[in-house]
Every structure is written in C-alpha cells, then in structure tokens.
Design an enzyme around this catalytic site. Structure first.
Site, PDB file in Angstrom:
ATOM      1  N   TYR A 146      -6.562  18.946   0.446  1.00 36.33           N
ATOM      2  CA  TYR A 146      -5.679  19.694   1.028  1.00 36.33           C
ATOM      3  C   TYR A 146      -5.588  21.284   0.861  1.00 36.33           C
ATOM      4  O   TYR A 146      -4.514  21.739   0.265  1.00 36.33           O
ATOM      5  CB  TYR A 146      -4.195  19.005   1.052  1.00 36.33           C
ATOM      6  N   TRP A 163      -7.004   6.354  14.071  1.00 33.40           N
ATOM      7  CA  TRP A 163      -6.173   5.590  14.421  1.00 33.40           C
ATOM      8  C   TRP A 163      -6.042   5.238  15.885  1.00 33.40           C
ATOM      9  O   TRP A 163      -5.685   4.045  16.305  1.00 33.40           O
ATOM     10  CB  TRP A 163      -4.645   5.962  13.710  1.00 33.40           C
ATOM     11  N   GLY A 224       5.976  11.305  -0.008  1.00 33.04           N
ATOM     12  CA  GLY A 224       6.148  12.212  -1.210  1.00 33.04           C
ATOM     13  C   GLY A 224       4.890  11.804  -1.855  1.00 33.04           C
ATOM     14  O   GLY A 224       4.054  11.258  -1.722  1.00 33.04           O
ATOM     15  N   ASP A 225       5.182  12.285  -3.298  1.00 28.23           N
ATOM     16  CA  ASP A 225       4.143  11.853  -4.268  1.00 28.23           C
ATOM     17  C   ASP A 225       4.433  10.599  -4.868  1.00 28.23           C
ATOM     18  O   ASP A 225       5.346  10.300  -5.489  1.00 28.23           O
ATOM     19  CB  ASP A 225       3.912  12.951  -5.356  1.00 28.23           C
ATOM     20  N   PHE A 226       3.393   9.696  -4.375  1.00 33.02           N
ATOM     21  CA  PHE A 226       3.730   8.167  -4.797  1.00 33.02           C
ATOM     22  C   PHE A 226       3.843   7.714  -6.310  1.00 33.02           C
ATOM     23  O   PHE A 226       4.039   6.815  -6.560  1.00 33.02           O
ATOM     24  CB  PHE A 226       3.270   7.188  -3.982  1.00 33.02           C
ATOM     25  N   ARG A 241      -5.815   4.147   4.287  1.00 34.30           N
ATOM     26  CA  ARG A 241      -6.787   4.915   3.623  1.00 34.30           C
ATOM     27  C   ARG A 241      -6.393   5.500   2.269  1.00 34.30           C
ATOM     28  O   ARG A 241      -6.477   6.767   2.192  1.00 34.30           O
ATOM     29  CB  ARG A 241      -7.444   6.132   4.574  1.00 34.30           C
ATOM     30  N   HIS A 244      -8.432   3.651  -1.397  1.00 33.83           N
ATOM     31  CA  HIS A 244     -10.016   3.862  -1.623  1.00 33.83           C
ATOM     32  C   HIS A 244     -10.026   5.371  -2.202  1.00 33.83           C
ATOM     33  O   HIS A 244     -11.214   5.555  -2.648  1.00 33.83           O
ATOM     34  CB  HIS A 244     -10.861   3.735  -0.200  1.00 33.83           C
ATOM     35  N   ASP A 245      -8.848   6.159  -2.198  1.00 30.75           N
ATOM     36  CA  ASP A 245      -9.174   7.435  -3.002  1.00 30.75           C
ATOM     37  C   ASP A 245      -9.062   7.552  -4.604  1.00 30.75           C
ATOM     38  O   ASP A 245      -9.716   8.289  -5.135  1.00 30.75           O
ATOM     39  CB  ASP A 245      -7.821   8.313  -2.565  1.00 30.75           C
ATOM     40  N   GLN A 295     -16.287  12.707  -2.744  1.00 31.83           N
ATOM     41  CA  GLN A 295     -14.849  13.539  -2.312  1.00 31.83           C
ATOM     42  C   GLN A 295     -13.807  13.043  -3.020  1.00 31.83           C
ATOM     43  O   GLN A 295     -12.849  13.801  -3.054  1.00 31.83           O
ATOM     44  CB  GLN A 295     -14.801  13.406  -0.855  1.00 31.83           C
TER      45      GLN A 295
END
Length: 334
Positions: A146, A163, A224-226, A241, A244-245, A295
């Site tokens: 981002y 989606w 938020g930031d999980f 998704r 998988h990151d 990525q």
C-alpha cells in the site's frame, strides 16, 4: 518435424509468448481502448489513436493483436477496418462492465508485472522483490503493498472486482446463517462479500439470519492491524486473501489471537485458492503461490497445511470446500 513435435513446439511457443499476450491486454485497458469502443462502436484505428493520443502505427498493431486474442472484433467496410469490443471485453475489460476486472488488471500491470521481472532473484533469495522493484524494504510489507493512496485504492477496487465473480461461490460453500455478527480481519474489501452473505442467508434461510446495518457498520469500524490491535469478539471472522500473505508462524499467531477472542461455536471463514495435496496444481494456484513469493512473505497452501495451522492455533473443527472457481473456502470452528 513429427506431428507430436509440432504440437510440443506450439505449446512451447505459447509459453514463451504468454507474457506478451498479458501485456497487450493490460496496455489496451490502460490506454482506454475497450472503454472507448464501449461508448462508440465501429471506429477505425486512426480515429482510436487520435482519441486516445497514441501513434496510429502502434495502435493498429495493438488492435489487430486484440482481434486475434478475441478481445476485439473487426468488420471491413469500404476498405477500412472497423473495430468493436467482443462480449468478453465488454464484460471484463471495461470500467463499466458488469463483471469488470479493470482495476485488478491495472494493478497486475503496474505492480505484479514489475515485481515478476525479478522472479529469478526471488527464487534465489526466497523473499519478495519490492526493494529491487520500488526501493521499499522487503520487511515492510504493508508499505510495499500500500505504498500510496492511489495504489491502495486501485488494489481494493481490484479485490472487489474479484469478489464480484467469486464471492457468491465462497459465501454459499457453507451454511453461515447461524453467525449474526461478522468481522473482516485484514482490510480486504469485504463489504461486497458481507452484503452478499447477508442477502444470500436471508434468501436461503429466511428468518434465521438477523443481520443489521448496525452490525455491518461495526464490521467496517473495527478494521485494523490484526497483529497488534485487540481482536474484537464476533460470531464469524472472515480472512479473505490474508493468510497467503504470511509465513506459517504469523498465520498461527493471528489464528491463535482469534481463537482466544471468540467463544465456543464461533467460526473463521478463510477465502484462499487451495493447492492440490501434491502441490502440482491447479496451475492458477501454483502461479498465485509463486506470486506470494515475489510480492509477500507467504504462499498458497494445501488443505492439509491449513488444517495444521488451525490445529496449532487451537481449532478442532475444520472443513474445506473447493468451489470450482479461483477461490475456495475453509470453515473452522472453536
């Protein structure tokens, strides 16, 4: 050459030139070819070039390749070629198409395609290539993905487009009517998925899915930031998704936090593309997994690998369903 050799060489040639075909489609989208032909059909290449501010020579070649790729149609009148969109182009490649993938194509052209120029280095080093591609440290994944408001907006619109095609199959893979408060964790554009879930549950299980607008707004507010923020209590958590990151240890960390936050009977719906157990297919899943190497710090996984992650986090009830589309569904309960 024998017939078998001819066929082998034809396939080999397709593989060699595959990236060129992708870039032709990306470029035609970026230049606005399909949008122009959606508003005005049957234009000559020189008129299209003038309207879009390109060279006539380059545009003629681009259009004719698009005809060969069945993205455009052409009619000859008075010795001039007149171009128009095919149904495929109108549906997927125009901004206004009912199943438009326009934003995701631009993201793939500008970001994914650029990163894949360094696939060799990614395989050698085993890490993403944002530093080489954009000068961003590979350990700063959020900044890389981002890296601007424009990039974030494009990426989010692109996910929404995906989606629009895959969401219904994912949401209907399991009966979700017993879950009344749903949270997305990860910042995905799950607005469309949640709304589909609400509508489908009401349609399929009348009276059993008391979703409210207030709950939907809560769903939006709590993003938020999980990895650092507290996980809100909910009946169902959607990870679309997201896993998988991340590397396995990060996935277990997130799933364990969800497990600790939720009550018995609560669930986690994971939306990912699943690899076959031998990891030799489907091809799209394999390519997406390679893209995770290029990525992110993650990978695509098999059902067994996901089962292991959930088990390590404490979940016992695990099931998955292949949808037949790009993305599959996993549902685990506490």
């Amino acid at each position: 050459m024998s017939l078998a050799e001819d066929l082998d060489y034809s396939l080999f040639n397709d593989y060699i030139n595959g990236f060129m075909m992708s870039k032709v489609m990306f470029t035609a989208c970026e230049l606005g070819v399909f949008d122009l032909l959606e508003s005005e059909e049957f234009l000559t290449f020189d008129v299209i070039a003038e309207r879009l501010g390109t060279s006539s020579h380059g545009m003629e070649q681009l259009l004719d390749i698009c005809v060969t790729l069945k993205l455009l149609k052409v009619e000859m009148k008075r010795g001039k070629a007149l171009y128009q969109n095919t149904e495929l182009a109108t549906l997927y490649l125009t901004k206004s198409g009912s199943k438009s993938q326009y934003n995701m194509l631009l993201y793939m052209s500008k970001t994914t395609y650029s990163c894949w120029n360094h696939l060799t280095e990614a395989i050698r080093e085993g890490k993403n290539q944002y530093m080489r591609t954009f000068g961003i440290p590979s350990n700063d994944l959020f900044e890389a993905i981002y890296r601007s408001e424009e990039e974030l907006t494009k990426f989010m619109h692109g996910l929404h487009e995906i989606w629009s095609i895959n969401g219904r199959d994912v949401i209907t893979a399991f009966d979700l009517s017993t879950f009344t408060l749903i949270y997305d964790l990860g910042g995905n554009p799950l607005r469309s998925i949640v709304l589909q879930c609400i509508n489908l549950c009401v349609q399929c299980y009348p009276g059993s899915a008391p979703f409210t607008l207030h709950q939907f707004l809560e769903f939006i507010i709590h993003l938020g930031d999980f990895f650092r923020d507290p996980i809100p209590e909910a009946d169902l958590y959607i990870l679309a998704r997201v896993l998988h990151d991340w590397a396995d240890n990060k996935c277990v960390q997130l799933l364990r936090s969800i497990y600790q936050a939720c009550k018995p009977g609560c669930g986690v719906l994971v939306v990912e593309t699943l690899l076959a157990e031998d990891k030799r297919g489907p091809l799209t899943s394999q390519l997406y997994s390679m893209n995770m190497l290029v990525q992110t710090e993650g990978k695509e996984r098999t059902p067994t690998e996901y089962h292991k992650l959930f088990t390590q986090a404490g979940f016992q009830d695990f099931q998955f369903k292949k949808t037949g589309k790009i993305y599959d569904a996993i549902l685990a309960r506490k």
